[in-house]
Design a protein around this motif. Structure first.
Motif, PDB file in Angstrom:
ATOM      1  N   GLU B  26       0.927  -1.103   0.022  1.00 46.98           N
ATOM      2  CA  GLU B  26       0.071   0.010  -0.055  1.00 46.98           C
ATOM      3  C   GLU B  26       0.791   1.440  -0.005  1.00 46.98           C
ATOM      4  O   GLU B  26       0.470   2.312  -0.674  1.00 46.98           O
ATOM      5  CB  GLU B  26      -1.046   0.039   1.167  1.00 46.98           C
ATOM      6  N   SER B  27       2.052   1.209   0.578  1.00 47.84           N
ATOM      7  CA  SER B  27       3.023   2.151   0.731  1.00 47.84           C
ATOM      8  C   SER B  27       3.413   2.551  -0.723  1.00 47.84           C
ATOM      9  O   SER B  27       3.630   3.667  -1.049  1.00 47.84           O
ATOM     10  CB  SER B  27       4.112   1.968   1.850  1.00 47.84           C
ATOM     11  N   VAL B  28       3.933   1.385  -1.421  1.00 48.66           N
ATOM     12  CA  VAL B  28       4.233   1.646  -2.807  1.00 48.66           C
ATOM     13  C   VAL B  28       3.142   2.101  -3.787  1.00 48.66           C
ATOM     14  O   VAL B  28       3.422   2.932  -4.471  1.00 48.66           O
ATOM     15  CB  VAL B  28       4.936   0.202  -3.325  1.00 48.66           C
ATOM     16  N   ASP B  29       2.123   1.627  -3.352  1.00 50.16           N
ATOM     17  CA  ASP B  29       0.881   2.116  -4.228  1.00 50.16           C
ATOM     18  C   ASP B  29       0.724   3.678  -3.988  1.00 50.16           C
ATOM     19  O   ASP B  29       0.415   4.279  -5.022  1.00 50.16           O
ATOM     20  CB  ASP B  29      -0.563   1.407  -3.811  1.00 50.16           C
ATOM     21  N   ALA B  30       0.795   4.178  -2.904  1.00 51.73           N
ATOM     22  CA  ALA B  30       0.643   5.548  -2.588  1.00 51.73           C
ATOM     23  C   ALA B  30       1.960   6.375  -3.271  1.00 51.73           C
ATOM     24  O   ALA B  30       1.505   7.448  -3.911  1.00 51.73           O
ATOM     25  CB  ALA B  30       0.766   5.894  -1.173  1.00 51.73           C
ATOM     26  N   HIS B  31       2.979   5.820  -3.295  1.00 49.89           N
ATOM     27  CA  HIS B  31       4.146   6.479  -3.863  1.00 49.89           C
ATOM     28  C   HIS B  31       3.749   6.460  -5.507  1.00 49.89           C
ATOM     29  O   HIS B  31       4.005   7.577  -6.129  1.00 49.89           O
ATOM     30  CB  HIS B  31       5.468   5.832  -3.612  1.00 49.89           C
ATOM     31  N   LEU B  32       3.660   5.489  -5.987  1.00 46.05           N
ATOM     32  CA  LEU B  32       3.471   5.136  -7.551  1.00 46.05           C
ATOM     33  C   LEU B  32       2.264   6.276  -8.207  1.00 46.05           C
ATOM     34  O   LEU B  32       2.515   6.713  -9.187  1.00 46.05           O
ATOM     35  CB  LEU B  32       3.103   3.909  -7.893  1.00 46.05           C
ATOM     36  N   SER B  33       1.362   6.291  -7.166  1.00 48.75           N
ATOM     37  CA  SER B  33       0.155   7.331  -7.576  1.00 48.75           C
ATOM     38  C   SER B  33       0.775   8.777  -7.742  1.00 48.75           C
ATOM     39  O   SER B  33       0.033   9.272  -8.870  1.00 48.75           O
ATOM     40  CB  SER B  33      -1.172   7.237  -6.805  1.00 48.75           C
ATOM     41  N   GLY B  34       1.889   9.073  -7.368  1.00 47.67           N
ATOM     42  CA  GLY B  34       2.400  10.475  -7.393  1.00 47.67           C
ATOM     43  C   GLY B  34       3.849  10.443  -8.017  1.00 47.67           C
ATOM     44  O   GLY B  34       4.096  11.642  -8.037  1.00 47.67           O
ATOM     45  N   CYS B  35       4.185   9.555  -8.594  1.00 43.93           N
ATOM     46  CA  CYS B  35       5.566   9.505  -8.822  1.00 43.93           C
ATOM     47  C   CYS B  35       5.755   8.794 -10.442  1.00 43.93           C
ATOM     48  O   CYS B  35       5.623   7.699 -10.570  1.00 43.93           O
ATOM     49  CB  CYS B  35       6.373   8.560  -8.135  1.00 43.93           C
ATOM     50  N   ALA B  36       5.493   9.759 -11.552  1.00 47.22           N
ATOM     51  CA  ALA B  36       5.647   9.267 -12.811  1.00 47.22           C
ATOM     52  C   ALA B  36       6.930   8.458 -13.033  1.00 47.22           C
ATOM     53  O   ALA B  36       6.875   7.419 -13.968  1.00 47.22           O
ATOM     54  CB  ALA B  36       5.602  10.186 -13.720  1.00 47.22           C
ATOM     55  N   GLU B  37       8.057   8.905 -12.750  1.00 48.69           N
ATOM     56  CA  GLU B  37       9.370   8.282 -12.804  1.00 48.69           C
ATOM     57  C   GLU B  37       9.281   6.586 -12.269  1.00 48.69           C
ATOM     58  O   GLU B  37       9.742   5.666 -12.863  1.00 48.69           O
ATOM     59  CB  GLU B  37      10.466   8.884 -12.122  1.00 48.69           C
ATOM     60  N   CYS B  38       8.850   6.215 -11.247  1.00 54.07           N
ATOM     61  CA  CYS B  38       8.683   5.090 -10.563  1.00 54.07           C
ATOM     62  C   CYS B  38       7.628   4.092 -11.538  1.00 54.07           C
ATOM     63  O   CYS B  38       7.768   3.062 -11.712  1.00 54.07           O
ATOM     64  CB  CYS B  38       8.257   5.245  -9.250  1.00 54.07           C
ATOM     65  N   ARG B  39       6.533   4.990 -11.757  1.00 51.49           N
ATOM     66  CA  ARG B  39       5.706   4.171 -12.691  1.00 51.49           C
ATOM     67  C   ARG B  39       6.004   3.831 -13.808  1.00 51.49           C
ATOM     68  O   ARG B  39       6.189   2.534 -14.410  1.00 51.49           O
ATOM     69  CB  ARG B  39       4.529   5.099 -12.929  1.00 51.49           C
ATOM     70  N   ARG B  40       6.945   4.507 -14.564  1.00 50.13           N
ATOM     71  CA  ARG B  40       7.948   3.997 -15.868  1.00 50.13           C
ATOM     72  C   ARG B  40       8.687   2.865 -15.664  1.00 50.13           C
ATOM     73  O   ARG B  40       8.927   2.081 -16.400  1.00 50.13           O
ATOM     74  CB  ARG B  40       8.642   5.408 -16.325  1.00 50.13           C
TER      75      ARG B  40
END
Lengths: 193, 226
Positions: B26-40
């Motif tokens: 859930e912590s990673v989910d929360a980060h991914l929702s606001g971090c385009a670099e990590c989503r890429r």
């Protein structure tokens, strides 16, 4: 270009056989039937060779593949059918490769890669086919990272199984897998790494 | 204080493989929702993992049987010329693999969604950013459908052309298995029409499709003798 080689005569097709026939061949080969063993060899050669070649980055892959089948001949009578034959054979193949690595002093530290591991693989020009580029990139990975990537992502082993095979911790396996993927990403998509 | 980005990056492989505990996920989910670099980054890692599953089996450039036979003490006089079979290589484009990678990521996220209470508020009381993930899910599955259908059609065409090379019993078993997989796929499709957000069903659909692709690949390889 490949050259034509000679091959021992066989009376029946060696491919396109149902799995049940191959299980018969396992029993026959375990009893010493060389023809049945040859059929097993031909049926499983592509998968075994792919595993060995990827784990070793092609070094001594043919010799090690032969070692796998010689070991198979010696161990067939110990196959109890507790897992699928192919699963048992692939584990045996992985063990043969790992044993070779253990006796190779230049590879003994393969699971203790330093931070420089991320610098070891320069970006490459893409062919447009990610699977093909991945094959090329795999050969350039450090031995330890490559072994774990192949076992986990290509062959489908779990971290605990890899840990047991390689005599490392599951945590080390996870860390090495992540490193391998990050290195491959750097190689395959240099602009985004 | 270190940036959370570094910590998350180290967890992305475990996230992708569905091996993170729910709280960490859930912590990673929360980060991914606001971090385009990590989503890429996780999309790229997912593409690599997907590509790894499509790597073809290989054959040596020379036949190794003679060496094996010699070492196990087998000797036979008759020999016949050996021509390595023409091998076909099954590959996906970067776009297909990217779609598969995204799907892998969303699948693992979806399983966590099932595993946690369906409440929009986490322990901290912060509302989660769900809508964008849901929209992405629908788009990814749609892309994967088209690519999957194309890949299956290509394999079925190759299999049809080469099925005469197969033993009739092999053909019978093959058709029986393909029929069972098709039934499972159809059932999943129908169930998903009624419940499109059900990650469990999505997982089963993808799994069934993977089984079909794998079976078709093996059958096609048999027709070419590889």
């Amino acid at each position: 270009m490949r050259t034509a080689l000679t091959l021992l005569q066989v009376d029946t097709p060696l491919t396109a056989r149902p799995a049940t026939d191959r299980m018969d061949d396992v029993a026959l080969a375990a009893a010493g039937d060389v023809r049945a063993f040859e059929r097993l060899y031909r049926a499983h050669l592509p998968r075994v060779h792919g595993l060995v070649r990827r784990m070793t980055a092609g070094r001594d892959a043919d010799e090690l593949t032969q070692d796998v089948f010689v070991r198979l001949w010696q161990k067939l009578s110990s196959f109890r059918g507790e897992s699928a034959f192919s699963t048992w054979l692939h584990r045996l193949a992985a063990n043969v490769v790992i044993e070779r690595f253990r006796t190779d002093t230049t590879r003994r530290q393969r699971h203790v890669d330093g931070e420089g591991i991320f610098e070891s693989l320069p970006g490459a020009r893409s062919s447009g086919d990610l699977a093909m580029d991945l094959e090329t990139a795999l050969e350039k990975l450090p031995d330890g990272a490559r072994e774990i990537f192949v076992l986990h992502d290509v062959e489908g082993y779990k971290h605990q199984e890899i840990a047991d095979l390689l005599e490392i911790s599951a945590g080390t396996s996870k860390a090495q897998l992540h490193r391998a993927r990050m290195i491959l990403r750097r190689h395959l998509r240099p602009a985004s790494a | 204080m270190s940036h959370p980005h570094d910590h998350v990056t180290e967890q992305l492989s475990e996230y992708l493989d569905g091996e993170l505990p729910v709280s960490a996920r859930e912590s990673v989910d929360a980060h991914l929702s606001g971090c385009a670099e990590c989503r890429r980054l996780i999309e790229d890692l997912g593409s690599i993992v997907a590509a790894a599953t499509t790597l073809p089996d290989t054959l040596p450039d020379r036949d190794l049987w003679a060496g094996v036979a010699q070492r196990i003490g087998a000797t036979r006089a008759t020999v016949t010329p050996f021509t390595p079979p023409v091998r076909r290589r099954f590959s996906f484009s970067v776009l297909q693999l990217a779609a598969a990678g995204i799907l892998l990521m969303l699948m693992s996220g979806g399983l966590v969604y099932l595993a946690r209470p369906h409440d929009d508020r986490g322990a901290s009381g912060v509302t989660r950013a769900e809508p964008s993930a849901a929209a992405g899910d629908a788009l990814t599955v749609s892309v994967a459908n088209a690519q999957y259908d194309g890949a299956v059609a290509d394999l079925e065409r190759r299999l049809k052309a080469g099925r005469g090379e197969l033993d009739p019993e092999t053909v019978r078993v093959l058709e029986q298995n393909l029929g069972a997989i098709d039934t499972a796929i159809e059932q999943c499709r129908r169930a998903l029409e009624a419940d499109p957000a059900n990650a469990y069903l999505t997982n089963h659909l993808v799994s069934a499709r993977q089984r079909k692709i794998a079976l078709l690949r093996r059958a096609t390889a048999l027709t070419t003798g590889s």
